[in-house]
Enzyme design. Structure first.
Site, short mmCIF file in Angstrom:
data_model
loop_
_atom_site.label_atom_id
_atom_site.label_comp_id
_atom_site.label_asym_id
_atom_site.label_seq_id
_atom_site.Cartn_x
_atom_site.Cartn_y
_atom_site.Cartn_z
N MET A 120 12.98 5.40 0.41
CA MET A 120 11.66 5.85 0.86
C MET A 120 11.78 6.49 2.24
O MET A 120 12.05 7.68 2.36
CB MET A 120 10.69 4.67 0.83
CG MET A 120 10.46 4.16 -0.60
SD MET A 120 9.60 2.59 -0.69
CE MET A 120 7.98 3.05 -0.17
N CYS A 121 11.56 5.72 3.29
CA CYS A 121 11.46 6.29 4.63
C CYS A 121 12.78 6.84 5.16
O CYS A 121 12.79 7.87 5.84
CB CYS A 121 10.88 5.25 5.58
SG CYS A 121 9.22 4.69 5.06
N VAL A 122 13.90 6.18 4.86
CA VAL A 122 15.19 6.70 5.32
C VAL A 122 15.49 8.03 4.65
O VAL A 122 15.83 9.02 5.32
CB VAL A 122 16.32 5.68 5.06
CG1 VAL A 122 17.70 6.29 5.29
CG2 VAL A 122 16.13 4.45 5.94
#
Length: 194
Positions: A120-122
């Site tokens: 997701m965020c990475v």
């Protein structure tokens, strides 16, 4: 997986917040993650590289709701021009934040991305960094996520390590994906002048 020798100018530490690395809600690989991200932070600081802690603002009632205990960053932020915290509300740390302006003002052209969640965020942050023209490295042992539970009619459970590997795979065409955070080196960026 790639190998590289050129140092990186910045370290982006994505969402290493207490809710995800401590207690019952911790990632399966939380111990490894905080060890590797802590080492990267220490080495980036020592080299004079920019360190950016990204802090997710979750919705009301979530484990990372702003100003709740779980929202707090696991690694302390050292005061100074070369280390900052940026809050975000989207997966991508560049979306509706000052991250790109900060990197530009600091003279950063290369960066390492670590933290959570891998898929997701990475991944979203690393993908945008590549699209913006930064040289990017994703140290494989310095990002992590949760297991994906089984879904009847779709798939069996997917272990967190497999999810992280799949998240990193498409980035390997345009970014360095190295096995060990210990192989990533840093130096200070040539600070941009105003």
């Amino acid at each position: 997986m790639s190998s590289h020798t050129s140092p990186f100018h910045a370290l982006i530490v994505v969402d290493v917040q207490r809710a995800f690395v401590r207690g019952d809600g911790a990632l399966p690989e939380a111990g490894r993650l905080v060890d590797r991200t802590g080492d990267l932070i220490a080495r980036a600081r020592a080299a004079g590289a920019l360190v950016v802690h990204v802090q997710n603002d979750g919705p009301v009632g979530s484990d990372d709701e702003p100003h709740s205990p779980g929202w707090e960053l696991h690694h302390p932020v050292e005061a100074g021009a070369a280390e900052v915290a940026i809050r975000k509300t989207h997966d991508d740390a560049f979306q509706e934040t000052s991250l790109e302006e900060l990197l530009t003002a600091s003279g950063v052209r290369s960066l390492a991305v670590c933290g959570l969640m891998s898929e997701m965020c990475v991944q979203a942050t690393a993908r945008t960094a590549v699209a913006l023209g930064y040289r990017v490295v994703l140290p494989y042992d310095a990002h992590a996520t949760y297991d994906i539970p089984a879904e009847p009619g779709i798939s069996a459970a997917v272990p967190a390590g497999t999810v992280s590997r799949v998240a990193a795979w498409p980035l390997s065409r345009d970014a360095d994906v190295t096995a060990r955070a210990a192989d990533v080196t840093f130096n200070a960026p040539a600070r941009a002048t105003s």
